[in-house]
Design an enzyme around this catalytic site. Sequence first.
Site, PDB file in Angstrom:
ATOM      1  N   LYS A 158     -35.148  24.624  41.696  1.00  0.00           N
ATOM      2  CA  LYS A 158     -36.209  23.615  41.755  1.00  0.00           C
ATOM      3  C   LYS A 158     -35.908  22.614  42.866  1.00  0.00           C
ATOM      4  O   LYS A 158     -34.741  22.418  43.215  1.00  0.00           O
ATOM      5  CB  LYS A 158     -36.258  22.849  40.427  1.00  0.00           C
ATOM      6  CG  LYS A 158     -36.886  23.602  39.276  1.00  0.00           C
ATOM      7  CD  LYS A 158     -36.948  22.716  38.033  1.00  0.00           C
ATOM      8  CE  LYS A 158     -37.546  23.472  36.860  1.00  0.00           C
ATOM      9  NZ  LYS A 158     -38.955  23.856  37.075  1.00  0.00           N
TER      10      LYS A 158
ATOM     11  N   ARG B  39     -40.160  31.818  29.059  1.00  0.00           N
ATOM     12  CA  ARG B  39     -40.738  33.039  28.454  1.00  0.00           C
ATOM     13  C   ARG B  39     -39.671  34.103  28.278  1.00  0.00           C
ATOM     14  O   ARG B  39     -39.806  34.981  27.434  1.00  0.00           O
ATOM     15  CB  ARG B  39     -41.907  33.516  29.321  1.00  0.00           C
ATOM     16  CG  ARG B  39     -41.531  33.842  30.730  1.00  0.00           C
ATOM     17  CD  ARG B  39     -42.736  33.896  31.675  1.00  0.00           C
ATOM     18  NE  ARG B  39     -43.115  32.570  32.171  1.00  0.00           N
ATOM     19  CZ  ARG B  39     -44.135  32.353  32.992  1.00  0.00           C
ATOM     20  NH1 ARG B  39     -44.900  33.354  33.380  1.00  0.00           N
ATOM     21  NH2 ARG B  39     -44.411  31.133  33.397  1.00  0.00           N
TER      22      ARG B  39
HETATM   23  N1  BES Z   1     -39.522  23.940  32.270  1.00  0.00           N
HETATM   24  C1  BES Z   1     -40.406  24.367  33.282  1.00  0.00           C
HETATM   25  C2  BES Z   1     -41.833  23.866  33.061  1.00  0.00           C
HETATM   26  C3  BES Z   1     -42.102  22.441  33.423  1.00  0.00           C
HETATM   27  C4  BES Z   1     -42.143  22.044  34.739  1.00  0.00           C
HETATM   28  C5  BES Z   1     -42.376  21.531  32.443  1.00  0.00           C
HETATM   29  C6  BES Z   1     -42.436  20.731  35.048  1.00  0.00           C
HETATM   30  C7  BES Z   1     -42.687  20.230  32.751  1.00  0.00           C
HETATM   31  C8  BES Z   1     -42.716  19.825  34.052  1.00  0.00           C
HETATM   32  C9  BES Z   1     -40.467  25.895  33.319  1.00  0.00           C
HETATM   33  O1  BES Z   1     -39.286  26.533  33.012  1.00  0.00           O
HETATM   34  C10 BES Z   1     -40.820  26.267  34.720  1.00  0.00           C
HETATM   35  O2  BES Z   1     -40.040  26.017  35.582  1.00  0.00           O
HETATM   36  N2  BES Z   1     -41.988  26.861  34.900  1.00  0.00           N
HETATM   37  C11 BES Z   1     -42.442  27.240  36.184  1.00  0.00           C
HETATM   38  C12 BES Z   1     -43.085  28.585  36.065  1.00  0.00           C
HETATM   39  C13 BES Z   1     -43.444  29.210  37.383  1.00  0.00           C
HETATM   40  C14 BES Z   1     -42.175  29.565  38.147  1.00  0.00           C
HETATM   41  C15 BES Z   1     -44.283  30.431  37.141  1.00  0.00           C
HETATM   42  C16 BES Z   1     -43.446  26.192  36.656  1.00  0.00           C
HETATM   43  O3  BES Z   1     -44.224  25.698  35.835  1.00  0.00           O
HETATM   44  O4  BES Z   1     -43.404  25.842  37.821  1.00  0.00           O
HETATM   45 MN    MN Z   2     -38.055  26.801  34.724  1.00  0.00          MN
END
Ligand code: BES
Ligand code: MN
Length: 497
Positions: free
Chosen positions: A279, A353
């Site tokens: 990230k 997931r």
């Molecule tokens: N934990 C995150 C989701 C999230 C991101 C919650 C920001 C709250 C704020 C999750 O694990 C994630 O990183 N999801 C990705 C999925 C994507 C790579 C398809 C996302 O939402 O960017």
């Molecule tokens: Mn994630």
Amino acid sequence: MEFSIKSGSPEKQRSACIVIGVFEPRKLTLAGELVDNASKGYLSDIIRRGDMEGKAGRTLLLHNVPGLLGDRVLLVGLGREKDFREREYRSAIHTAVTTLNETGAFDGTLYLTEVPVKKRDTNWRVRQAATVAQDAVYRFDAMKSKKDEVRRPLRKLTLAVERRNELAGAERAMQEGAAIAGGMALAKDLGNLPGNVCTPAYLANRAQELAKEAGFSCKVLERKDCEDLKMGSFLSVADGSRQPPKFIVMEYNGGAKGDKPVVLVGKGITFDTGGISLKPGEGMDEMKFDMCGAASVLGTFKAIAELKLKLNVVGLVPTTENMPGGAATKPGDIVTTMSGQTVEILNTDAEGRLILNDALTYAERYAPACVVDIATLTGACVIALGHVATGLYSNTDSLARELQHAGDDAHDRAWHMPLWDDYQEQLKSNFADMANIGGRPAGSVTAACFLSRFAKKYEWAHLDIAGTAWKSGAAKGSTGRPVPLLTHFLLHRASAA
Ligand code: BES
Ligand code: MN
Ligand code: ZN
């Protein structure tokens, strides 16, 4: 905070402070009228002079009001009577309790619980008041070397109801409200703790402690156990981390033996760096909240155990960090899930997931009445619904309605989103049964579609709490949601049984 229920006129209360609502413009509530009569027009005099016009959020603390047995009166503005709804009611309670807490009153009696709220009865008002009041005094200072002490914190709150025949119902409603707040406080504590403290092992220990205190059973599956169960998907997320993963299994048996349980599954990523699909740095600290689904399951267990709910409930929490270590899963890697289906991991940041699907498969062994998973799953859900509503998905419309209704009742709302097969196409993979991402469009929907492939054997719903589990900015912190929704849902199920 300790709660009690009382019916009786405000002028006869010996409480250190009684709390009275005032509508805008300058209109006393019923309890206000009684105090006004007893004090020979003292309140109406103040209101006439313009010291309290009833604007929402305004307060005025009065001492030595004549004709009363209590010490003080706190007037709280309620806004216009015709606009006084759930939101306004909740914020009036919040304002009242915060002010009481600051003024150093040791105990108080709220007459706001007598003020009518559209479509809601006394029990609803009392339950909400207990939850909002206790939540309003929540503090998180576990990690500060000096605790900020409130001089004389509010210890005891009495909630007034108009009629004696409402006392019994209100008593139970008060217990429910307090238990929900207790569950929220646990969920908030766990969410607010930093990732270096709240590790998978820490979560597992807290679950076992809670189980012992509250009287339900809890076992923790170690990495080896998960290997034996062939949880290849869950374990692939743990590969990049030095913290050993844990799979927490909680069983609360309040119902009849043999009654099918409701299974709650909580995402327990104690820190989400994104893994090799790292990230961006800004705001990454907030990924310590990526275990708020898990925290809400623990909080809900605390609440239902306290209320001795007559229902069987199972809690499953797969918990690990998502880290980019040398052994971490790489984009393009393919894993075999416990269900036997294979997944091409195109983005290691879509890890929620990956840990949930194995838990959903594990849930099959309970032949559950239904399964509800709770996860901070997608940033896309925040874009869709903001910080107001939780995303709600289900393979069974009646279950979706039940959860939506529970959320409305709890004022912890969720919104039903589509789970149509048309979206499933986005998960196609050239090399495995499916990919773990579905591209930019409808990111929250495709995440739910992914999960649905592992939830075919029972009624299932998914709550995406990415936007509702915590707040950013100056008031950064866990919200304790959706403990109220989940507890209401289980309360309804227990009383319908
Ligand atoms: N934990 C995150 C989701 C999230 C991101 C919650 C920001 C709250 C704020 C999750 O694990 C994630 O990183 N999801 C990705 C999925 C994507 C790579 C398809 C996302 O939402 O960017
Ligand atoms: Mn994630
Ligand atoms: Zn995550």
